[in-house]
Design a protein around this motif. Structure first.
Motif, PDB file in Angstrom:
ATOM      1  N   LEU B 109       1.531  10.308 -11.961  1.00 38.19           N
ATOM      2  CA  LEU B 109       1.055   8.992 -11.501  1.00 38.19           C
ATOM      3  C   LEU B 109       2.090   8.388 -10.569  1.00 38.19           C
ATOM      4  O   LEU B 109       2.678   7.354 -10.870  1.00 38.19           O
ATOM      5  CB  LEU B 109       0.864   8.083 -12.710  1.00 38.19           C
ATOM      6  CG  LEU B 109      -0.531   8.040 -13.303  1.00 38.19           C
ATOM      7  CD1 LEU B 109      -0.513   7.190 -14.553  1.00 38.19           C
ATOM      8  CD2 LEU B 109      -1.543   7.517 -12.321  1.00 38.19           C
ATOM      9  N   ASP B 110       2.331   9.039  -9.445  1.00 35.98           N
ATOM     10  CA  ASP B 110       3.376   8.493  -8.588  1.00 35.98           C
ATOM     11  C   ASP B 110       2.857   8.122  -7.197  1.00 35.98           C
ATOM     12  O   ASP B 110       3.553   8.251  -6.208  1.00 35.98           O
ATOM     13  CB  ASP B 110       4.590   9.418  -8.511  1.00 35.98           C
ATOM     14  CG  ASP B 110       4.236  10.777  -7.937  1.00 35.98           C
ATOM     15  OD1 ASP B 110       3.049  11.020  -7.679  1.00 35.98           O
ATOM     16  OD2 ASP B 110       5.156  11.586  -7.741  1.00 35.98           O
ATOM     17  N   ILE B 113       5.123   6.179  -4.997  1.00 34.14           N
ATOM     18  CA  ILE B 113       6.214   6.898  -4.360  1.00 34.14           C
ATOM     19  C   ILE B 113       5.678   7.875  -3.328  1.00 34.14           C
ATOM     20  O   ILE B 113       6.318   8.149  -2.325  1.00 34.14           O
ATOM     21  CB  ILE B 113       7.030   7.657  -5.443  1.00 34.14           C
ATOM     22  CG1 ILE B 113       7.581   6.668  -6.456  1.00 34.14           C
ATOM     23  CG2 ILE B 113       8.133   8.463  -4.818  1.00 34.14           C
ATOM     24  CD1 ILE B 113       8.039   7.317  -7.723  1.00 34.14           C
ATOM     25  N   LYS B 145      10.089  19.020  -8.314  1.00 29.26           N
ATOM     26  CA  LYS B 145       9.460  17.956  -7.538  1.00 29.26           C
ATOM     27  C   LYS B 145       9.867  17.945  -6.072  1.00 29.26           C
ATOM     28  O   LYS B 145       9.094  17.550  -5.223  1.00 29.26           O
ATOM     29  CB  LYS B 145       9.798  16.589  -8.144  1.00 29.26           C
ATOM     30  CG  LYS B 145       8.766  16.127  -9.140  1.00 29.26           C
ATOM     31  CD  LYS B 145       8.874  14.678  -9.474  1.00 29.26           C
ATOM     32  CE  LYS B 145       8.111  13.781  -8.536  1.00 29.26           C
ATOM     33  NZ  LYS B 145       6.656  13.902  -8.613  1.00 29.26           N
ATOM     34  N   ARG B 146      11.116  18.312  -5.800  1.00 25.88           N
ATOM     35  CA  ARG B 146      11.516  18.258  -4.402  1.00 25.88           C
ATOM     36  C   ARG B 146      12.062  19.598  -3.990  1.00 25.88           C
ATOM     37  O   ARG B 146      13.234  19.879  -4.131  1.00 25.88           O
ATOM     38  CB  ARG B 146      12.570  17.178  -4.187  1.00 25.88           C
ATOM     39  CG  ARG B 146      12.005  15.957  -3.522  1.00 25.88           C
ATOM     40  CD  ARG B 146      13.072  14.960  -3.258  1.00 25.88           C
ATOM     41  NE  ARG B 146      13.684  14.503  -4.497  1.00 25.88           N
ATOM     42  CZ  ARG B 146      14.717  13.691  -4.530  1.00 25.88           C
ATOM     43  NH1 ARG B 146      15.252  13.267  -3.406  1.00 25.88           N
ATOM     44  NH2 ARG B 146      15.223  13.317  -5.672  1.00 25.88           N
ATOM     45  N   LEU B 154       8.591  19.845   2.768  1.00 22.57           N
ATOM     46  CA  LEU B 154       9.062  19.658   1.407  1.00 22.57           C
ATOM     47  C   LEU B 154       7.857  19.829   0.469  1.00 22.57           C
ATOM     48  O   LEU B 154       6.777  19.323   0.754  1.00 22.57           O
ATOM     49  CB  LEU B 154       9.641  18.244   1.275  1.00 22.57           C
ATOM     50  CG  LEU B 154      10.765  18.035   0.287  1.00 22.57           C
ATOM     51  CD1 LEU B 154      11.977  18.853   0.682  1.00 22.57           C
ATOM     52  CD2 LEU B 154      11.128  16.572   0.243  1.00 22.57           C
ATOM     53  N   ASP B 156       6.158  19.379  -3.371  1.00 21.32           N
ATOM     54  CA  ASP B 156       6.214  18.752  -4.685  1.00 21.32           C
ATOM     55  C   ASP B 156       5.195  19.472  -5.564  1.00 21.32           C
ATOM     56  O   ASP B 156       3.990  19.244  -5.457  1.00 21.32           O
ATOM     57  CB  ASP B 156       5.875  17.267  -4.555  1.00 21.32           C
ATOM     58  CG  ASP B 156       6.072  16.524  -5.864  1.00 21.32           C
ATOM     59  OD1 ASP B 156       5.790  17.130  -6.917  1.00 21.32           O
ATOM     60  OD2 ASP B 156       6.496  15.365  -5.828  1.00 21.32           O
ATOM     61  N   ARG B 159       2.522  17.529  -7.807  1.00 20.33           N
ATOM     62  CA  ARG B 159       1.355  16.902  -7.182  1.00 20.33           C
ATOM     63  C   ARG B 159       0.302  17.930  -6.761  1.00 20.33           C
ATOM     64  O   ARG B 159      -0.852  17.585  -6.559  1.00 20.33           O
ATOM     65  CB  ARG B 159       1.781  16.119  -5.944  1.00 20.33           C
ATOM     66  CG  ARG B 159       2.603  14.891  -6.256  1.00 20.33           C
ATOM     67  CD  ARG B 159       2.930  14.149  -4.979  1.00 20.33           C
ATOM     68  NE  ARG B 159       3.968  13.157  -5.212  1.00 20.33           N
ATOM     69  CZ  ARG B 159       4.883  12.819  -4.317  1.00 20.33           C
ATOM     70  NH1 ARG B 159       4.882  13.392  -3.132  1.00 20.33           N
ATOM     71  NH2 ARG B 159       5.788  11.910  -4.606  1.00 20.33           N
TER      72      ARG B 159
END
Lengths: 172, 495, 344
Positions: B109-110, B113, B145-146, B154, B156, B159
């Protein structure tokens, strides 16, 4: 329009008006000795209730990092366009934070929409209501001046959580 | 997909939501539904890629003849006779909502961001489907994530919804697979082969087609929310392909460039060079952008009115043998105006720079011609194509160099030759870096003007201004017309 | 005039004029203090202890304010008007006896700057002049509100002047003199206010007319803020406005002094002060009594202002012409009859 007239005959004394004037004078004279109600402002400060919407501030976590993730929701919702955000990348787990966060308090109308829309409870309305200053520049607040430790703002954060029911569960 | 090259397509009648429609037999059902205005959400289907039918989001209900009764995946289905489709029936909606819930099971749930928020297909569909909260209590899956996939992209993994659009892009479009889904079932995730960084000039496209925020462009990350930017349709100028692009601008700065569909030129794609090389357009006066007319004054320079510079330029050009060289970035309109300037001038040689072919050509989009408008300028009569080797000795000559990008295309000997000119008049967006210009007239970049470009295959296209030029930078056409006027009527200039 | 008499006059001018101006200044402070108290506020309390330096701060502020004259104003009259409004009030000081005459070595020094036998006439003349300043100020401003304020003010002052003067004539009838010192001396046994009914009625009429003459509530239609912004002084700023302001408060002080002289026996206090042997103490005690009475009336002016709402224009005219004037004339007739028949 139907008008109902009250046929009230005034008494002689009332028509002379002098007794009434004296009554009025007596009344104002008595009031002169009552307790004063004025707040003596600079000495007696106003304790803002928790619902008061003062200057919006940014919440700073215990570790000194900003809670804000520069999502720009407040920027887009702000009616007078007082907020300007430049996003930036950080090495923290939450990878995004504001590189610059500006609130132009000359524009801000203290509506509190930024606080309501914030998904991270990172911007809250504080109890700072004395917002006058001598220059325009000093009223444009940057990130450094906006960041406030979470301990100072926790009451308001708790209040808004309840008020806006931000993380309501679907069952409730 | 133009599958029907075999003359005319046969039509048939199918029923969609109770209404009869004429539909091409054998056509893709999803494309047809979209063409009649039905909204069918999808993640994995992309018209430029092969069909995977892995996301199952485009399900509709079929009740008539054809595939089979029940929900069908419309991106994979071909139109057959007697089809009857419900796009918004209970069953179809339930099927799609179920898919949505599964996709969101592990999706972090970002959105606040995530850079994709605002143009995210998953976000839009989640809002549209309207399930406000998940029902799970289990912890979400955690993944890297990164993760850097080379110097441009990049990744993630959290996601990612494993639609495999990016995987298929490298397979279908580039023909060189680089990404894959590793592992199986609920453990699968996206990665490059052997963890190698991505290669090639077309990586940026996977960011465009990613339906979520899993793949992000390093150059654009966190620069701006998409809804704050103004988009201008234009044409890329970095080679003669003439890819159609959308320029996204905020606060008069280009933040990113995206490809725009053109069936005959670039389809949905563009190269990374065109996507990322926009810094020249963003150049500010303090970074070297020429923002006001300047005249050399002894050792230094002084700012002056444009009219004064044009009068001086006209005088210089009339006095000595003149060489006038136009940049191949100029538009057709500018080329014509430029030719008109020097048409009646004795001994003047007017032409546009026609540099040699580069080694940049690849089999997808990029051509070997670094000039976006060579074809357009070649068509103009009276404007000769001047190769760098044909410039010759400029000693004692007046040289007029005009237009954005000329200095980039000139190298070595040509620079030295031009630097020896008696008088160098430069009309450019920055200082040329050679010679000692007597006059510096500021020019606009292609992102600041209107006009026509003709690409390598002869398609004429319009470029549009996405940025405001600095206040004192005149339109290039204004410069040429002013110069033409002063060259045609010398007496008035003296007065 | 001897040198001694000249010096005495100069000293009197300095002292009495000083007292008037100081009282005017103090009453501006009290106006604000009392209005605050009546509204349960504190009033000015920041400048000096208890706000006593507020009049000084006001004065300083007025001096430093920018002078603004509206376009199209008659510049000469615009500048002249404030002076013309303030001057009559200041000049009235000349005839008001502030205390008992000082008797030194058999020489009687009256304690008015000019102890003239036509003092009452002088006061009447000055009262009539006061209207000019306001009227000219209203007209010269080239502003409709100012003009209306000036018009109202002149009509109102002329109307109430009649009733006021007739009631003063009643006093003259009772005292038998137009010298103000004689008038209060005649009241030492019995104040005019207590001479029932004529003295009492004359006092009532004079008091009401005094409110109207000084443009005070409830008769401040010349500057009523809700209708006319600021009335005749709408366009005035800085010291010009201050002069209007000072004139108004000086007029209040003078009116209080005259009421005291005409109806409350001036410096006398039931024969107590009159009986003092030492001439200096008698003079000073008389001055004290006189000022106390004046202060009471000043307080009354302010008190009434914050109690009674403003009259309507027609009500004001109605009261002046149809009630006060006939009543005062009847009262004068009665007083004349009573005096002629020897009852009084």
């Amino acid at each position: 329009m139907q008008v109902k007239r009250l046929e009230k005959r005034l008494t002689i004394a009332e028509r002379l008006a002098i007794p009434e004037i004296l009554k009025g004078l007596a009344f104002t004279f008595r009031i002169m000795f009552r307790k004063r109600v004025t707040r003596q402002y600079p000495e007696e400060r106003y304790e803002a209730p928790i619902a008061a919407k003062g200057q919006p501030l940014l919440v700073e976590n215990e570790d000194g990092t900003p809670r804000c993730v520069a999502c720009s929701m407040c920027e887009v919702v702000c009616p007078p366009k007082a907020i300007t955000i430049t996003g930036g990348e950080t090495e923290r787990e939450i990878e995004r934070e504001p590189e610059e966060f500006r609130i132009d308090m000359l524009r801000c109308i203290l509506c509190g929409l930024c606080e309501e829309v914030c998904p991270k409870e990172a911007i809250v309305m504080s109890d700072r209501l004395e917002l006058a200053d001598f220059t325009r520049e000093s009223l444009v607040f940057d990130k450094r001046r906006l960041l406030t430790p979470v301990s100072e703002l926790s009451n308001r954060i708790r209040y808004t959580k309840e008020k806006y029911d931000k993380w309501h569960s679907p069952s409730s | 997909m133009s599958s029907g090259a075999e003359g005319e397509t046969r039509m048939t009648t199918i029923k969609v939501d109770g209404v009869e429609h004429e539909a091409p037999l054998g056509g893709r059902l999803l494309d047809f539904l979209e063409s009649i205005g039905k909204v069918v959400p999808r993640f994995c289907y992309h018209p430029g890629l092969s069909v995977a039918a892995s996301c199952r989001q485009c399900q509709v209900e079929s009740v008539g003849k054809g595939p089979r009764p029940g929900t069908i995946v419309s991106c994979r289905e071909r139109i057959v006779e007697g089809m009857e489709i419900h796009t918004d029936s209970e069953a179809a909606r339930k099927a799609r909502a179920g898919v949505m819930e599964f996709l969101l099971l592990n999706h972090p749930l970002d959105c606040p961001i995530c850079d994709k928020a605002g143009e995210c297909m998953l976000q839009d569909t989640a809002y549209g489907t309207g399930q406000a909260a998940g029902r799970t209590v289990e912890p979400r899956r955690h993944l890297p994530k990164r993760k850097s996939l080379g110097d441009k992209i990049l990744l993630d993994n959290e996601r990612c919804i494993l639609c495999t659009r990016c995987v298929r892009f490298f397979e279908d479009v580039c023909g060189e697979p680089q990404l894959t889904v590793v592992d199986r079932g609920d453990r699968s995730y996206l990665d490059t082969f052997l963890g190698e960084p991505l290669r090639g000039n077309y990586q940026g496209n996977i960011v465009d087609i990613c339906p979520v925020g899993a793949l992000t462009l390093k150059k654009f990350r966190f620069r701006s929310r998409p809804w704050f930017m103004t988009s201008t349709p234009s044409v890329c100028g970095l080679c003669s392909r003439g890819c159609n692009i959308t320029i996204d601008v905020r606060n008069n700065r280009i933040l990113r460039i995206r490809p725009r569909f053109h069936g005959e030129i670039n389809r949905w794609w563009m190269c990374d060079e065109g996507r990322l090389d926009f810094d020249a357009y963003n150049m500010q006066p303090e970074e070297g952008r020429l923002a006001e007319p300047l005249i050399r004054d002894g050792e230094g320079e002084r700012p002056a009115e444009l009219s004064e510079l044009l009068a001086l330029a006209a005088e210089f050009c009339r006095e000595g043998p003149a060489l006038a060289l136009l940049s191949p970035f100029a538009t057709v309109e500018e080329g014509e105006a430029f030719r008109d300037c020097f048409a009646g001038l004795d001994g003047a040689r007017a032409g546009f720079l026609a540099p040699g072919r580069s080694a940049r050509a690849d089999r997808l989009l990029h051509t070997d011609d670094p000039c976006p408008n060579r074809a357009g300028l070649s068509r103009i009569e009276g404007l000769e194509a001047v190769a760098p080797s044909e410039i010759g000795d400029c000693a004692g000559k007046t040289v007029f160099l005009s237009g954005f990008g000329l200095d980039v295309l000139l190298h070595g000997e040509a620079r030295t030759a031009l630097g020896r000119a008696e008088r160098l008049i430069v009309h450019g967006h920055r200082r040329p870096g050679f010679g000692n210009p007597a006059l510096l007239i500021p020019a606009r970049t292609p992102a600041e003007k209107n006009g026509r470009w003709v690409n390598g295959s002869g398609i004429e296209q319009r470029i549009r201004p996405a940025l405001r030029a600095p206040t004192l930078v005149p339109d290039d056409l204004e410069v040429f017309r002013g110069l033409a006027e002063r060259l045609a009527r010398p007496q008035e200039v003296k007065a | 005039m001897t040198t001694a008499a000249l010096i005495a006059t100069l000293v009197k001018i300095a002292v009495f004029f000083g007292i008037t101006i100081s009282l005017a200044a103090v009453s501006t402070l009290f106006e604000r203090k009392i209005s605050a108290w009546i509204q349960q506020r504190y009033g000015p309390n920041r400048v000096g202890p208890w706000g006593v330096l507020q009049p000084l701060a006001d004065g300083l502020k007025f001096i430093f304010k920018e002078e603004v004259a509206p376009a199209g104003a008659n510049r000469l009259l615009f500048r002249l008007a404030p002076a013309m409004a303030a001057a009559p009030a200041f000049m009235t000081v000349a005839v008001v006896p502030f205390t008992f005459p000082l008797i030194l070595d058999g020489t009687r020094i009256p304690m008015a700057i000019a102890d003239i036998d036509i003092g009452v006439l002088f006061f009447m003349a000055m009262g009539s002049l006061a209207v000019y300043g306001i009227m000219l100020g209203g007209w010269a401003s080239n502003n409709k509100y100012s003009l209306l304020g000036g018009l109202r003010s002149s009509a109102q002052m002329i109307s109430y002047e009649l009733a006021m003067m007739v009631s003063v004539i009643t006093v003259l009838t009772l005292a038998g003199s137009m010298n103000l010192t004689r008038i209060f001396e005649a009241q030492i046994p019995l104040w005019n206010i207590a001479v029932f009914p004529v003295g009492t009625i004359a006092f009532g009429i004079f008091l009401i007319a005094a409110f109207a003459e000084t443009n005070r509530h409830p008769f401040d239609l010349a500057e009523c803020e809700t209708e006319l912004v600021g009335g005749f002084h709408t366009e005035y700023s800085s010291m010009k406005f201050a002069l209007f302001f000072l004139g108004e408060y000086s007029a209040m002080v003078m009116m209080s002094g005259l009421i005291t002289t005409f109806f409350l026996g001036g410096p006398s206090l039931f024969g107590l002060v009159n009986g003092i042997e030492d001439p200096w103490i008698k003079v000073l005690a008389g001055l004290g009594v006189f000022l106390a009475k004046v202060c009471f009336f000043l307080f009354l002016f302010i008190w009434v202002r914050w109690t009674i709402p403003r009259f309507r224009w027609d009500q004001l005219m109605h009261l002046g012409w149809k009630l006060l004037l006939p009543l005062s004339l009847a009262n004068l007739l009665l007083a004349g009859t009573l005096v002629a028949t020897g009852v009084l």
